[in-house]
Design an enzyme around this catalytic site. Sequence first.
Site, PDB file in Angstrom:
ATOM      1  N   SER A 180      -4.347  -1.974  -3.619  1.00  0.00           N
ATOM      2  CA  SER A 180      -3.928  -1.959  -5.022  1.00  0.00           C
ATOM      3  C   SER A 180      -4.444  -3.202  -5.711  1.00  0.00           C
ATOM      4  CB  SER A 180      -2.406  -1.920  -5.146  1.00  0.00           C
ATOM      5  OG  SER A 180      -2.011  -2.038  -6.514  1.00  0.00           O
ATOM      6  N   TYR A 193       6.038  -5.569  -2.713  1.00  0.00           N
ATOM      7  CA  TYR A 193       4.964  -4.564  -2.673  1.00  0.00           C
ATOM      8  C   TYR A 193       3.602  -5.227  -2.787  1.00  0.00           C
ATOM      9  CZ  TYR A 193       2.195  -0.522  -4.311  1.00  0.00           C
ATOM     10  OH  TYR A 193       1.248   0.457  -4.488  1.00  0.00           O
TER      11      TYR A 193
END
Length: 291
Positions: A180, A193
């Site tokens: 990501s 995360y």
Amino acid sequence: MKRRPTPDDLKDAQKLPYPARQSDMQPPPQTDLQNYRPAGKLEGKVALITGGDSGIGRAVALAFALEGARVAIVYNENGGDAQDTRQLVEDRGGACLVVRADVRHKAECQAAVTQTVEAYGGLNVLINNAAYQMAQPDILALTEEQLRRTTETNLYGYIFMIQAALPHLKAGDAIINTGSIVGEVGNELLVDYTATKGGIHALTKSLALQLGKGKKGIRVNAVLPGPVWTPNIPGTMPLEEVQRFGYEVALGRPGQPEELAPAYVFLASDDSSFVMGSLLHVTGGKLSSDS
């Protein structure tokens, strides 16, 4: 060109209970690849995709099937979405095995690989895509339970799946991890995360070195999405973020799952035969840590 929703189209979007179902999202994510033009790039290959029930995983499963691969998708909770993915693949002439597994558990990862190999006779591509996130603006409020779930899903799960798949992979096969952009630029609402996504990037590069020259010849790369409209967003983010999602990127809108799928096809195909340890950005131009 297919019209893509902008943040203006999301201003009435609603927050959904976790785990959100793709079938409940308005507007729905674009995952049907109606404008995709396959070229037989994955003929004869077998691919296993974790988190394949919805979002990016669903679009990748369909793209792979259109390119000639037989696919297996792993899901954990949303069986309805998983069956929708299977039906979508089969309606377009593909084969899709549905496997329920919690990637936090090594034995379940092994079982998922075993089922895939038994059903299709082998394995050529592993796509680690399953992920967990939950917005938490204060690290002091981050519970041990959430930290463990995030880390065990996003890192343990990737490694467990790699360990299970690796004995079946050979030279020219591929492992593709979903990283990501937030693993590079950060996100104040997703501290745990983002830490795991940075770890996935490092895992990708390290494993590429381990499986590269003079060794197995298995290619290891990662796709780094930017903001993409998937069930993770209304299911885990505050309402104000849901209703302006993707505003900060250069293209001025969130990505759609089907816009990510070609990157995975590229990294799984012979077109990427000299691509190794790469972090392939598909971000719409998200270049900062703006939330």
